[in-house]
Design an enzyme around this catalytic site. Structure first.
Site: not given
Length: 487
Positions: A39, A44, A188-189, A339, A463
């Site tokens: 990495e 992460g 967009g999102y 993800a 409920h």
């Protein structure tokens, strides 16, 4: 090999420690493989450090403040004071807890962690350059490799993320003050999630989108409540425009947006949207027009790995590239860039390497937009089911008929379920409304298990809960819903 390099070997080399890479590493470790995880930035990946987690933390925090300020109907009168520094500290604490957990889990599963940037030297070797002056590099030989390098924000001409007033999503999530005004380029999102966050923080937000609606790819009945809620927050929209330049006329900046071809913006329709050039005076501009794969830094050609014309690495259902012992997972392997899809691919890749009969079925992968209200989908839409040859039947239940939704003060939206009318098998579902991101899991499981409308309808739901709306939607498709009129 460079003289002085240290050469080591590993069963499985994984490049990238985001949700796809670290999950692959942990699963491979569980399967007793020797694993090395490389990495270059932060364990992460983008999701935990700069994307999914920090954005959802800020969405939650701003929702709390907004709901408290708007709860007069419940007899609650409040005027919350927002401490942005405190909010950011809390968000960073959540991120730190998760990322440190990733490191601990990797080490507990005997994964070797290596910080640096990996490039392929050939189809069985990478060279890892370590960051920092005098840190040097080393060579790693591998039997199998998994590429999980993720994606990065796409920039647009004349809007460099190196310029202080121009932000990408990562930069926006780390601001130390709330902007008075902001143009969001892209509906967009990511654009809509962050537009809502800043609107709830008090920013005057304008969204510029080149198409004719927000959230392209989602049906109008899902996006309509989101747009209405955004407009109630004071967010302005300009559709059919593309941002062309910005400059500093004095205080703040001026963003110029030009109208795009009407037919292109309308998906082929010739109806005009807006025609005049826009000049918007704001404090900052957030550019969120999509993401592109991080693949060009890997020297993929040295290993013979092929990409498509956008730079995505093409894979099969077992996450294999065109080179049998090299796999690709997560955003770098293409749409959908989610993800949880990357994590599922990571598990598949690890299990295939270990000789397990694993493969990924994309049929029941959910998609979620954490807007206000949330949107979640899984499986087929009604039109997709019909195009696939099914005799589609649908059932719908509105949250305004849900006792639990009414007691939360959030009753916009609905649950919609799609099934095959001939045998009742659940084919898909879409939800817009409170906790859509959580409710969609039951319908994903229904598709995965081959459940029918009868199975969902006959499952007794507690409920009062929001999940009863899923049961009622199934009953509606069958023609015997209790709390809404049947089709």
């Amino acid at each position: 090999m460079v003289v002085g390099d240290v050469t080591t070997g590993t069963d499985v080399l994984i490049i990238g420690a985001g949700p796809a890479g670290y999950v692959a590493a942990i699963r491979a470790g569980q399967l007793d493989l020797d694993v090395t995880l490389v990495e270059k930035d932060a364990y992460g990946g983008t999701c935990l450090n700069y994307g999914c987690i920090p954005s959802k933390a800020l969405i939650t925090a701003t929702d709390v403040a907004h709901e408290a300020a708007a709860a007069e109907e419940m007899g609650i009168h409040a005027d919350p004071a927002i401490d942005l520094a405190g909010m950011m500290d809390w968000k960073d604490g959540v991120v730190d807890q998760l990322t440190s957990g990733v490191e601990k889990l990797c080490k507990a599963n005997q994964v070797t962690l290596l910080e640096g940037t990996a490039r392929f030297a050939d189809e069985n070797t990478v060279r890892v350059s370590h960051s920092g002056e005098g840190q040097g590099s080393e060579t790693l030989e591998f039997e199998n490799a998994i590429v999980a390098t993720g994606s990065r924000p796409i920039s647009i001409p004349d809007f460099s993320f190196d310029d202080e007033p121009v932000l990408n999503s990562r930069q926006a999530l780390a601001l130390d003050s709330v902007p008075d005004s902001m143009v969001v380029v892209g509906g967009g999102y990511i654009g809509m999630e962050l537009a809502s966050v800043f609107a709830k923080l008090g920013t005057d937000v304008t969204v510029v989108e080149m198409l004719d609606s927000i959230l392209p790819g989602y049906d109008d009945d899902l996006t309509r409540p989101v747009k209405q809620r955004a407009e109630a927050l004071g967010i302005d929209f300009h559709f059919g425009y593309t941002a062309s330049e910005w400059y500093e006329p004095g205080n703040g900046i001026r963003v110029v947006a030009e109208p795009v071809d009407g037919a292109a913006a309308n998906g082929g329709s010739t109806e005009a949207i807006e025609a005049e050039r826009l000049e918007l005076d704001v404090e900052t501009v957030l550019v969120v027009v999509g993401r592109s794969p991080v693949s060009e830094t890997l020297d993929l050609e040295e290993a013979g790995i092929e990409t498509d014309d956008r730079g995505f690495i093409e894979t099969d259902s077992r996450a294999r590239t065109n080179v049998d012992h090299i796999f690709a997972v997560g955003d770098v392997a293409g749409e959908p860039m989610l993800a949880h899809k990357g994590s599922a691919e990571g598990k598949v890749a690890a299990e295939v390497i270990a000789g397990e009969p694993a493969a990924l079925d994309h049929q029941a992968i959910p998609a979620v937009v954490f807007t206000d209200p949330e949107i979640a989908t899984v499986g087929m839409t009604e039109s997709e089911a019909e195009e696939a040859g099914f005799d589609a039947v649908t059932g719908q239940f509105p949250f305004r008929a849900s006792g639990r939704a009414l007691t939360t003060g959030d009753s916009d939206g609905f649950v919609k379920i799609v099934a095959d009318d001939s045998d009742g098998y659940v084919l898909g579902a879409s939800i817009v409304g409170p906790e859509a991101s959580e409710l969609i899991a039951e319908l994903g499981l229904a598709i995965e298990l081959g459940a029918t409308l009868e199975d969902v309808a006959a499952t007794v739901h507690a409920h009062p809960t929001l999940s009863e709306s899923v049961m009622e939607a199934a009953e509606n498709a069958l023609g015997h819903a209790i709390h809404t009129l049947n089709r």
